[in-house]
Design a protein around this motif. Sequence first.
Motif, PDB file in Angstrom:
ATOM      1  N   GLU A 120       0.820  -1.028   0.064  1.00 39.87           N
ATOM      2  CA  GLU A 120       0.094  -0.013   0.130  1.00 39.87           C
ATOM      3  C   GLU A 120       0.809   1.220  -0.024  1.00 39.87           C
ATOM      4  O   GLU A 120       2.129   1.261   0.687  1.00 39.87           O
ATOM      5  CB  GLU A 120      -0.916  -0.129   1.359  1.00 39.87           C
ATOM      6  N   PRO A 121       0.471   2.527  -0.644  1.00 44.17           N
ATOM      7  CA  PRO A 121       1.277   3.480  -0.751  1.00 44.17           C
ATOM      8  C   PRO A 121       1.739   3.974   0.652  1.00 44.17           C
ATOM      9  O   PRO A 121       2.879   4.526   0.678  1.00 44.17           O
ATOM     10  CB  PRO A 121       0.420   4.527  -1.398  1.00 44.17           C
ATOM     11  N   PHE A 122       0.817   4.071   1.604  1.00 43.18           N
ATOM     12  CA  PHE A 122       1.251   4.710   2.992  1.00 43.18           C
ATOM     13  C   PHE A 122       2.388   3.761   3.416  1.00 43.18           C
ATOM     14  O   PHE A 122       3.498   4.525   3.926  1.00 43.18           O
ATOM     15  CB  PHE A 122       0.219   4.568   3.812  1.00 43.18           C
ATOM     16  N   TRP A 123       2.361   2.482   3.415  1.00 47.41           N
ATOM     17  CA  TRP A 123       3.254   1.631   4.013  1.00 47.41           C
ATOM     18  C   TRP A 123       4.474   1.830   3.258  1.00 47.41           C
ATOM     19  O   TRP A 123       5.755   1.658   3.904  1.00 47.41           O
ATOM     20  CB  TRP A 123       2.963   0.165   4.158  1.00 47.41           C
ATOM     21  N   PHE A 126       6.291   4.973   4.488  1.00 45.58           N
ATOM     22  CA  PHE A 126       6.563   4.619   5.900  1.00 45.58           C
ATOM     23  C   PHE A 126       7.922   3.951   6.083  1.00 45.58           C
ATOM     24  O   PHE A 126       9.002   4.318   6.594  1.00 45.58           O
ATOM     25  CB  PHE A 126       5.411   4.276   6.573  1.00 45.58           C
ATOM     26  N   ILE A 127       7.834   2.652   5.502  1.00 46.39           N
ATOM     27  CA  ILE A 127       8.847   1.759   5.622  1.00 46.39           C
ATOM     28  C   ILE A 127      10.424   2.533   4.806  1.00 46.39           C
ATOM     29  O   ILE A 127      11.324   2.393   5.476  1.00 46.39           O
ATOM     30  CB  ILE A 127       8.656   0.411   5.153  1.00 46.39           C
ATOM     31  N   SER A 128       9.951   3.140   3.739  1.00 47.89           N
ATOM     32  CA  SER A 128      11.233   3.541   2.980  1.00 47.89           C
ATOM     33  C   SER A 128      11.719   5.024   3.809  1.00 47.89           C
ATOM     34  O   SER A 128      12.966   5.009   4.142  1.00 47.89           O
ATOM     35  CB  SER A 128      10.566   4.456   1.738  1.00 47.89           C
ATOM     36  N   PHE A 129      10.672   5.530   4.481  1.00 46.59           N
ATOM     37  CA  PHE A 129      11.190   6.661   5.564  1.00 46.59           C
ATOM     38  C   PHE A 129      12.077   6.194   6.591  1.00 46.59           C
ATOM     39  O   PHE A 129      13.212   6.643   6.873  1.00 46.59           O
ATOM     40  CB  PHE A 129      10.018   7.385   5.908  1.00 46.59           C
ATOM     41  N   VAL A 130      11.598   5.187   7.383  1.00 40.95           N
ATOM     42  CA  VAL A 130      12.077   4.577   8.410  1.00 40.95           C
ATOM     43  C   VAL A 130      13.754   4.003   7.910  1.00 40.95           C
ATOM     44  O   VAL A 130      14.507   4.407   8.794  1.00 40.95           O
ATOM     45  CB  VAL A 130      11.368   3.357   9.126  1.00 40.95           C
ATOM     46  N   PHE A 131      13.835   3.417   6.888  1.00 36.74           N
ATOM     47  CA  PHE A 131      15.067   2.842   6.675  1.00 36.74           C
ATOM     48  C   PHE A 131      15.978   4.120   6.287  1.00 36.74           C
ATOM     49  O   PHE A 131      17.158   4.195   6.887  1.00 36.74           O
ATOM     50  CB  PHE A 131      14.956   1.965   5.254  1.00 36.74           C
ATOM     51  N   ALA A 132      15.795   4.729   5.573  1.00 37.62           N
ATOM     52  CA  ALA A 132      16.541   6.059   5.024  1.00 37.62           C
ATOM     53  C   ALA A 132      16.722   6.745   6.270  1.00 37.62           C
ATOM     54  O   ALA A 132      17.944   7.397   6.454  1.00 37.62           O
ATOM     55  CB  ALA A 132      15.721   6.924   3.881  1.00 37.62           C
ATOM     56  N   GLN A 133      15.844   7.160   7.321  1.00 39.53           N
ATOM     57  CA  GLN A 133      15.968   7.833   8.377  1.00 39.53           C
ATOM     58  C   GLN A 133      17.114   7.511   9.279  1.00 39.53           C
ATOM     59  O   GLN A 133      17.811   7.825  10.156  1.00 39.53           O
ATOM     60  CB  GLN A 133      14.676   8.035   9.165  1.00 39.53           C
ATOM     61  N   GLY A 134      17.190   5.854   9.566  1.00 35.30           N
ATOM     62  CA  GLY A 134      17.938   5.233  10.203  1.00 35.30           C
ATOM     63  C   GLY A 134      19.335   5.463   9.920  1.00 35.30           C
ATOM     64  O   GLY A 134      20.068   5.833  10.519  1.00 35.30           O
TER      65      GLY A 134
END
Length: 151
Positions: A120-123, A126-134
């Motif tokens: 789903e577009p939101f997930w 979200f997961i892309s953000f968490v990975f890049a942010q980490g």
Amino acid sequence: MTEPTTTVDDHSAARRRAATTLNTELFRFILVGGFSAIVDFGSTAVFTFLFNFTDGWAKTGGFILGTLTAYLINRRWTFRAEPSVRRFLITMATYGVTFAVQWTLYNKVGLPVLTGWGWEPFWVRFISFVFAQGVATVLNFLIQKFLIFRT
């Protein structure tokens, strides 16, 4: 009058204080990073889903708001540094480098891979953000601790 002597206990106490300071700074940096990530992701989501920005522009806007939040809080609370134009400019240059890393991981790695998996577009975002942010958080801490706010 006798000369003060440095003992092994003095060195051990100094190492413990340094470790405590590092642990405190790391803990505070993570808290500030978490709060700033909420600002970043929240802004990115608002720009994407409410204002229909492209993913690249939405991420750019979110990153700018999250970055300013992180810098202001980390300077005062985490590293307890005095205001400095030079330090601000160096920090912003550092954030420019980490933005390039984060933007690339978000837009060129996370989004295409997870979209390809049919999520789903939101997930996906979200997961892309968490990975890049980490990745960006680790890079930012190392640069800020050992180059910008070294004590």
